[in-house]
Design a protein around this motif. Structure first.
Motif, PDB file in Angstrom:
ATOM      1  N   ILE A  50       7.806  -0.569   1.417  1.00 58.14           N
ATOM      2  CA  ILE A  50       7.393   0.450   0.733  1.00 58.14           C
ATOM      3  C   ILE A  50       6.049   0.057  -0.020  1.00 58.14           C
ATOM      4  N   ILE A  51       4.871   1.165   0.285  1.00 58.19           N
ATOM      5  CA  ILE A  51       3.599   0.871  -0.162  1.00 58.19           C
ATOM      6  C   ILE A  51       3.289   1.693  -1.412  1.00 58.19           C
ATOM      7  N   ILE A  52       2.807   1.110  -2.406  1.00 55.09           N
ATOM      8  CA  ILE A  52       2.713   1.836  -3.817  1.00 55.09           C
ATOM      9  C   ILE A  52       1.374   2.020  -4.153  1.00 55.09           C
ATOM     10  N   SER A  53       1.059   3.127  -4.623  1.00 58.40           N
ATOM     11  CA  SER A  53      -0.366   3.432  -5.087  1.00 58.40           C
ATOM     12  C   SER A  53       0.017   4.424  -6.509  1.00 58.40           C
ATOM     13  N   SER A  54      -1.071   3.900  -7.442  1.00 59.20           N
ATOM     14  CA  SER A  54      -0.791   4.625  -8.614  1.00 59.20           C
ATOM     15  C   SER A  54      -1.982   5.737  -8.648  1.00 59.20           C
ATOM     16  N   GLU A  55      -2.449   5.987  -7.828  1.00 63.65           N
ATOM     17  CA  GLU A  55      -3.287   7.062  -7.456  1.00 63.65           C
ATOM     18  C   GLU A  55      -3.320   7.598  -6.179  1.00 63.65           C
ATOM     19  N   ARG A  56      -4.484   8.312  -5.502  1.00 64.06           N
ATOM     20  CA  ARG A  56      -4.484   8.257  -4.016  1.00 64.06           C
ATOM     21  C   ARG A  56      -4.661   7.071  -3.164  1.00 64.06           C
ATOM     22  N   PHE A  57      -4.195   7.163  -1.982  1.00 67.24           N
ATOM     23  CA  PHE A  57      -3.892   5.793  -1.081  1.00 67.24           C
ATOM     24  C   PHE A  57      -5.375   5.629  -0.684  1.00 67.24           C
ATOM     25  N   LYS A  58      -5.499   4.297  -0.568  1.00 67.88           N
ATOM     26  CA  LYS A  58      -7.117   3.937  -0.184  1.00 67.88           C
ATOM     27  C   LYS A  58      -6.911   3.011   1.098  1.00 67.88           C
ATOM     28  N   LYS A  59      -8.197   2.437   1.300  1.00 70.18           N
ATOM     29  CA  LYS A  59      -8.333   2.105   2.999  1.00 70.18           C
ATOM     30  C   LYS A  59      -7.379   0.856   2.893  1.00 70.18           C
ATOM     31  N   ASN A  60      -7.373  -0.119   1.998  1.00 76.84           N
ATOM     32  CA  ASN A  60      -6.205  -1.047   2.237  1.00 76.84           C
ATOM     33  C   ASN A  60      -4.755  -0.812   2.563  1.00 76.84           C
ATOM     34  N   ASP A  61      -4.337   0.394   1.803  1.00 78.14           N
ATOM     35  CA  ASP A  61      -2.927   0.751   1.971  1.00 78.14           C
ATOM     36  C   ASP A  61      -2.945   1.453   3.639  1.00 78.14           C
ATOM     37  N   ILE A  62      -3.842   2.232   3.874  1.00 76.12           N
ATOM     38  CA  ILE A  62      -3.908   2.703   5.086  1.00 76.12           C
ATOM     39  C   ILE A  62      -3.924   1.573   6.444  1.00 76.12           C
ATOM     40  N   ASP A  63      -4.946   0.901   6.307  1.00 75.34           N
ATOM     41  CA  ASP A  63      -5.215  -0.237   7.006  1.00 75.34           C
ATOM     42  C   ASP A  63      -3.559  -1.166   7.184  1.00 75.34           C
ATOM     43  N   LEU A  64      -3.204  -1.404   6.145  1.00 76.09           N
ATOM     44  CA  LEU A  64      -1.796  -2.007   5.979  1.00 76.09           C
ATOM     45  C   LEU A  64      -0.753  -0.920   6.962  1.00 76.09           C
ATOM     46  N   ALA A  65      -0.516   0.110   6.525  1.00 75.42           N
ATOM     47  CA  ALA A  65       0.335   1.072   7.378  1.00 75.42           C
ATOM     48  C   ALA A  65       0.053   0.839   8.730  1.00 75.42           C
ATOM     49  N   LYS A  66      -1.135   0.900   9.194  1.00 71.70           N
ATOM     50  CA  LYS A  66      -1.318   0.975  10.544  1.00 71.70           C
ATOM     51  C   LYS A  66      -0.760  -0.390  11.349  1.00 71.70           C
ATOM     52  N   ALA A  67      -1.237  -1.454  10.426  1.00 68.07           N
ATOM     53  CA  ALA A  67      -0.915  -2.765  10.923  1.00 68.07           C
ATOM     54  C   ALA A  67       0.777  -2.865  11.064  1.00 68.07           C
ATOM     55  N   ILE A  68       1.284  -2.360  10.268  1.00 65.14           N
ATOM     56  CA  ILE A  68       2.921  -2.313   9.976  1.00 65.14           C
ATOM     57  C   ILE A  68       3.487  -1.421  11.173  1.00 65.14           C
ATOM     58  N   GLN A  69       2.900  -0.339  11.548  1.00 67.69           N
ATOM     59  CA  GLN A  69       3.319   0.604  12.567  1.00 67.69           C
ATOM     60  C   GLN A  69       3.049  -0.088  13.859  1.00 67.69           C
ATOM     61  N   ALA A  70       1.925  -0.912  14.053  1.00 71.24           N
ATOM     62  CA  ALA A  70       1.677  -1.579  15.320  1.00 71.24           C
ATOM     63  C   ALA A  70       2.717  -2.521  15.743  1.00 71.24           C
ATOM     64  N   MET A  71       3.296  -2.930  14.554  1.00 73.02           N
ATOM     65  CA  MET A  71       4.348  -3.986  14.634  1.00 73.02           C
ATOM     66  C   MET A  71       5.788  -3.326  14.663  1.00 73.02           C
ATOM     67  N   ASN A  72       5.644  -2.121  15.007  1.00 73.31           N
ATOM     68  CA  ASN A  72       7.064  -1.219  15.065  1.00 73.31           C
ATOM     69  C   ASN A  72       8.116  -1.407  14.039  1.00 73.31           C
ATOM     70  N   LYS A  73       7.431  -1.590  12.727  1.00 71.28           N
ATOM     71  CA  LYS A  73       8.118  -1.546  11.474  1.00 71.28           C
ATOM     72  C   LYS A  73       8.209  -0.157  10.474  1.00 71.28           C
ATOM     73  N   LYS A  74       9.085   0.116   9.781  1.00 72.09           N
ATOM     74  CA  LYS A  74       9.120   1.432   9.065  1.00 72.09           C
ATOM     75  C   LYS A  74       8.210   1.124   7.825  1.00 72.09           C
ATOM     76  N   PHE A  75       7.664   2.107   7.430  1.00 80.87           N
ATOM     77  CA  PHE A  75       6.998   2.115   6.027  1.00 80.87           C
ATOM     78  C   PHE A  75       6.747   3.367   5.512  1.00 80.87           C
ATOM     79  N   TYR A  76       6.937   3.482   4.019  1.00 82.47           N
ATOM     80  CA  TYR A  76       6.920   4.666   3.148  1.00 82.47           C
ATOM     81  C   TYR A  76       5.967   4.517   1.972  1.00 82.47           C
ATOM     82  N   PHE A  77       5.310   5.433   1.740  1.00 81.31           N
ATOM     83  CA  PHE A  77       4.467   5.622   0.532  1.00 81.31           C
ATOM     84  C   PHE A  77       4.903   5.852  -0.745  1.00 81.31           C
TER      85      PHE A  77
END
Length: 398
Positions: free
Chosen positions: A127-154
């Motif tokens: 679960i990737i948390i942000s208190s405002e709009r999601f930024k580059k770090n959040d997006i890069d992390l999500a892409k890396a998680i996706q590449a490793m076939n794991k589920k992620f939610y914002f």
């Protein structure tokens, strides 16, 4: 396969059905016992991550039904408090662990090496948390998680604070629904701009977890988790709303036939005065499990009363089940079984035909029928009591 059996896999149901069709009750019972243990002990590891200061630690506490000041809660603060991946075991379900991960993008955890640093392989989903709009770090992390076939939610946090600020600034045009849509669309657009095509975004207030998108997130996770992990996720949720209580009722309803089959197949001692033999210990264990999950034990009731500023006796006053207020033990179960209700059960055809996996072999077994009847009735009673207790707790002072 009937959806009522999706607590275990299709193959596992086929295994039990095959054993019963061969008349091998011993094997069917062994498999039921194994699957119940697998359900009970299924590990669930939830990773909570995001940039520093977004409220990760508060969410770790909230999802475990705790406040920030309780013993064993995650440390919270206005600066990054988490220096390494920190496990927080659920107080009632030790196989459920919520991991408070360090803030991504901090000097110690650069985005490009973050997943390796936190040992990503041990988590079931992120679960990737942000208190405002999601930024580059959040997006890069999500892409890396996706590449490793794991589920992620914002999760977009601190929604309550932003709504309050908007209400102060927009005294004439304030519309909560419109503002929530603005927040959601803004988050989704920023993620799509970053290359996340179908992002799951949930708006939450960790101080009022039952509001906004929590139930949408709950439904999404329920659909996407494997059978056993879905079950432990649902029953470990804090009892914060009526929909949560209903989800728990449905989750437990699905495992009653396994408990009943196990009771019908084990070597049991006949109950004096009754022409029935079943494992009382199974009933005691199942009923205690249900009661604790619905928060009707003494400790949970006291905590709920304190949370809402109520007297615990006020909450207890709406409990109708005579069993909940007593200690659940073998003596109590035997007393209940000796009541006239079981006698009536033996005279009336019990509808076990609605459980096709059991078949005629177990349908003719009074132990199976008695256990199924008793657990079904108890589950309905305490589910209704849990609704009454929570409703009373949520009542505004007159």
């Amino acid at each position: 396969m009937d959806s009522s059996f999706d607590i275990i896999s299709t193959e596992e149901v086929k295994d039990i059905r095959a054993a019963l069709e061969e008349g091998d009750l011993c094997t069917a019972t062994e498999r039921a016992s194994k699957y119940l243990k697998d359900i009970e002990n299924a590990p669930l590891n939830i990773a909570i991550t995001g940039e520093s200061g977004t409220g990760k630690s508060t969410f770790v506490n909230a999802i475990r039904g705790m406040n920030d000041e309780e013993e064993g809660s995650a440390k919270t603060g206005v600066v990054e408090m988490t220096e390494k991946p920190t496990p927080y075991v659920h107080l009632q379900y030790p196989n459920v662990t919520v991991w408070d991960l360090p803030g991504i993008g901090t000097p110690s955890f650069a985005a490009d090496s973050y997943l390796q640093s936190v040992d990503f392989s041990r988590y079931d989903f992120f679960i990737i948390i942000s208190s405002e709009r999601f930024k580059k770090n959040d997006i890069d992390l999500a892409k890396a998680i996706q590449a490793m076939n794991k589920k992620f939610y914002f999760v977009r946090s601190k929604v309550d604070s932003d709504l309050h600020a908007c209400k102060v600034r927009r005294t004439k045009t304030f519309n909560e629904g419109n503002i929530l849509n603005e927040m959601r669309n803004n988050c989704i657009q920023s993620l799509r701009d970053g290359g996340i095509t179908e992002p799951h975004v949930f708006l939450l207030s960790f101080l009022e977890l039952d509001k906004f998108d929590f139930h949408i997130m709950q439904d999404t996770l329920e659909k996407e988790l494997p059978e056993q992990k879905r079950h432990i996720f649902l029953i470990s949720l804090p009892n914060i709303s009526l929909p949560v209580l209903e989800k728990k009722r449905q989750a437990f309803k699905k495992d009653i036939w396994l408990w009943a089959l196990l009771s019908g197949g084990v070597a049991a001692v006949p109950i004096p005065g009754l022409s029935v033999a079943l494992d009382i210990g199974i009933l005691v264990k199942a009923m205690k499990t249900y009661m604790n999950a619905f928060g009707l034990d003494e400790k949970s009731l006291k905590k709920l009363a304190d949370t809402f500023g109520k007297d615990v006796n006020e909450l207890k006053s709406v409990i109708k089940s005579p069993i909940v207020t007593k200690e659940i033990n073998k003596e109590l179960i035997i007393t209940i079984l000796k009541s006239a209700v079981i006698g009536g059960l033996m005279l009336v055809e019990y509808v076990v035909s609605t459980i096709p996996v059991i078949g005629s072999l177990a349908a003719g077994n009074i132990s199976f029928r008695s256990t199924h009847w008793m657990l079904s009735g108890f589950l309905e009673e305490i589910a209704e009591d849990a609704v009454r207790v929570l409703t009373k707790a949520l009542e505004s002072p007159v």
